[in-house]
Design a protein around this motif. Structure first.
Motif, PDB file in Angstrom:
ATOM      1  N   GLY A 343       0.778  -1.231   0.000  1.00 42.94           N
ATOM      2  CA  GLY A 343       0.000   0.000   0.000  1.00 42.94           C
ATOM      3  C   GLY A 343       0.806   1.276   0.000  1.00 42.94           C
ATOM      4  N   PHE A 344       2.117   1.184   0.038  1.00 44.52           N
ATOM      5  CA  PHE A 344       2.976   2.366   0.131  1.00 44.52           C
ATOM      6  C   PHE A 344       4.194   2.201  -0.764  1.00 44.52           C
ATOM      7  N   ALA A 345       4.665   3.305  -1.349  1.00 47.85           N
ATOM      8  CA  ALA A 345       6.005   3.328  -1.918  1.00 47.85           C
ATOM      9  C   ALA A 345       7.004   3.379  -0.767  1.00 47.85           C
ATOM     10  N   VAL A 346       8.157   2.746  -0.948  1.00 42.78           N
ATOM     11  CA  VAL A 346       9.152   2.635   0.117  1.00 42.78           C
ATOM     12  C   VAL A 346      10.521   3.012  -0.449  1.00 42.78           C
ATOM     13  N   VAL A 347      11.227   3.887   0.235  1.00 43.35           N
ATOM     14  CA  VAL A 347      12.571   4.284  -0.204  1.00 43.35           C
ATOM     15  C   VAL A 347      13.552   3.171   0.132  1.00 43.35           C
ATOM     16  N   GLY A 360      13.789   3.370   4.144  1.00 39.00           N
ATOM     17  CA  GLY A 360      12.642   2.909   4.924  1.00 39.00           C
ATOM     18  C   GLY A 360      11.509   3.915   5.012  1.00 39.00           C
ATOM     19  N   GLU A 361      11.734   5.128   4.525  1.00 40.66           N
ATOM     20  CA  GLU A 361      10.644   6.106   4.469  1.00 40.66           C
ATOM     21  C   GLU A 361       9.565   5.592   3.518  1.00 40.66           C
ATOM     22  N   TYR A 362       8.297   5.832   3.858  1.00 36.09           N
ATOM     23  CA  TYR A 362       7.207   5.363   2.993  1.00 36.09           C
ATOM     24  C   TYR A 362       6.214   6.491   2.780  1.00 36.09           C
ATOM     25  N   TYR A 363       5.475   6.388   1.659  1.00 35.03           N
ATOM     26  CA  TYR A 363       4.704   7.566   1.249  1.00 35.03           C
ATOM     27  C   TYR A 363       3.753   7.226   0.125  1.00 35.03           C
ATOM     28  N   TRP A 364       2.946   8.199  -0.247  1.00 35.00           N
ATOM     29  CA  TRP A 364       2.185   8.182  -1.503  1.00 35.00           C
ATOM     30  C   TRP A 364       1.613   9.569  -1.729  1.00 35.00           C
ATOM     31  N   GLY A 365       0.914   9.740  -2.869  1.00 37.56           N
ATOM     32  CA  GLY A 365       0.342  11.034  -3.212  1.00 37.56           C
ATOM     33  C   GLY A 365      -0.962  10.857  -3.944  1.00 37.56           C
ATOM     34  N   GLY A 366      -1.537  11.981  -4.368  1.00 34.30           N
ATOM     35  CA  GLY A 366      -2.810  11.949  -5.070  1.00 34.30           C
ATOM     36  C   GLY A 366      -2.765  12.742  -6.359  1.00 34.30           C
ATOM     37  N   LEU A 367      -3.729  12.476  -7.237  1.00 33.93           N
ATOM     38  CA  LEU A 367      -3.757  13.048  -8.581  1.00 33.93           C
ATOM     39  C   LEU A 367      -3.783  14.565  -8.592  1.00 33.93           C
TER      40      LEU A 367
END
Length: 410
Positions: A343-347, A360-367
């Protein structure tokens, strides 16, 4: 509810003068007409170090961004739906390796695009079923019609799956239609951003016996006090909803996009677990704090710490990064040095991405150019809200990382 700074940034290891660069930098976007307005929240160790707003939530009405402004978060819905699914996983409702056709039989005989064109596409049987972990990691072979980079995208659009689903379909009907379209690749052999989390949302419905909106409200949003988060904005709060904009193709200036933006004011027929929610900075702040604290916030535990750690590891086959899978379509992230969890992108390595961050940083964004990240190493969370489509218009997310991390001095 708002998110106001509640401590001296110096005490959290931030230089206040450097944090102020965030406001000056993104303020120029507004002053130049490229963004209508924005909101930023930066925290460390659970305390708010920086929280600011700038510009207008509705340029034409002349009303400013305020702390309780409601934003369309689009794909920042995906981590919430992923948490919902993993809550059911913790209850033993499914195994990550389970074929989704066990509960969604329409996916029992999916086919994979092999060659040809949108007018005459040749497909082959899938040799591997779509499994739950494929949905969570976007390795299912499902796609987005609006990506416009492949034959399969074109087939989605021809079937009515573009920025949304065909009119009149609910989530069950829309998901059944998706199952009839070919996959871009054999499940588990590639990575492609698409409707995987929408299908996951339907799986949550079947497993829980509740509509997706009811499950999220009962099990996540209500317990966390995320009272401004939902699939639409009711009449009493409509004035708080920011207007939606797109970048003019010639000038780059923000132009109003009510054709898409008005959808947030009405109860949707299809509940999109991949992109349907609206929220506020205060609400999503609570969600990121839940993640940072290992699945618990203010005495409410949704997930075990080990589950959160597992979700935010790189699950891509062979431990590769997104670039190694050569995805064809749009994604809410850079690809080099970035893996993908549940469910997350992970560095996995911040150097190839040329953006400062922690492994280990994780994240996402929106349109509409919203974004968040959680850095468990530095105990930092950051949120950025605006309403400009598409999110690839300007490098807002990379610039926010530059500015936040360069303000960390201790």
């Amino acid at each position: 509810m708002s998110v106001a700074p509640n401590t001296d940034p110096d005490r959290l290891g931030f230089d206040p003068a450097r944090l102020a660069r965030i406001d000056r930098h993104f303020g120029r976007y507004v002053d130049e007409g490229r963004l209508a307005g924005w909101q930023v929240v930066v925290t460390r160790r659970g305390e708010v170090a920086h929280s600011t707003t700038y510009g207008l939530r509705d340029v034409e009405a002349g009303v400013p961004v305020e702390p309780d402004t409601i934003w369309r978060i689009y794909s920042m819905t995906k981590p919430i739906t992923s948490v919902a699914a993993m809550m059911l996983w913790e209850e033993g409702r499914f195994d990550l390796n389970d074929p989704i056709s066990r509960w969604l039989p329409e996916f029992a005989d999916v086919r994979v695009f092999d060659k040809g064109s949108a007018l005459k596409a040749y497909t082959v049987p899938a040799v591997e079923p779509i499994r739950v972990w494929h949905l969570l990691t976007h390795t299912s072979g499902l796609t987005y019609g609006f990506a416009q980079t492949s034959v399969v995208d074109a087939l989605y659009r021809a079937a009515g799956y573009d920025l949304g689903v065909p009119p009149g379909l609910d989530l069950a009907e829309a998901t059944a239609g998706m199952a009839k379209l070919p996959l871009m690749f054999q499940p588990g052999t590639g990575w492609n951003y698409g409707v995987s989390t929408d299908v996951l949302g339907r799986l949550v419905e079947v497993l829980s016996g509740q509509r997706l909106d009811a499950f999220l409200t009962d099990r996540i949003l209500g317990p966390l006090g995320m009272t401004d988060t939902g699939f639409w904005v009711g009449e009493p709060d409509a004035k708080r909803l920011a207007a939606l904009y797109m970048a003019h193709p010639a000038t780059g200036r923000a132009i109003r996009a009510d054709r898409f933006g008005a959808a947030a004011l009405h109860r949707p027929q299809c509940l999109s677990g991949g992109g349907g929610l609206v929220s506020t900075a205060a609400d999503y702040h609570r969600f990121t704090q839940l993640l940072l604290r290992g699945g618990e916030l203010d005495g409410v535990r949704l997930l075990a710490p080990r589950t959160v750690r597992y979700m935010t590891r790189n699950h891509l086959p062979g431990g590769g990064d997104l670039a190694s899978f050569e995805p064809e379509g749009f994604a809410e992230t850079v690809l080099d040095g970035i893996g993908f969890g549940l469910g997350f992108a992970v560095v996995t390595d911040p150097v190839p991405a040329r953006v400062p961050s922690s492994v280990g940083e994780y994240y996402w964004g929106g349109l509409a150019s919203t974004a968040f990240w959680v850095d468990p190493v530095e105990e930092i969370t950051a949120l950025f809200f605006t309403q400009l489509m598409p999110s690839s218009t300007y490098p807002l997310r990379a610039q926010l990382r530059q500015l936040v991390y360069s303000a960390v001095i201790g």
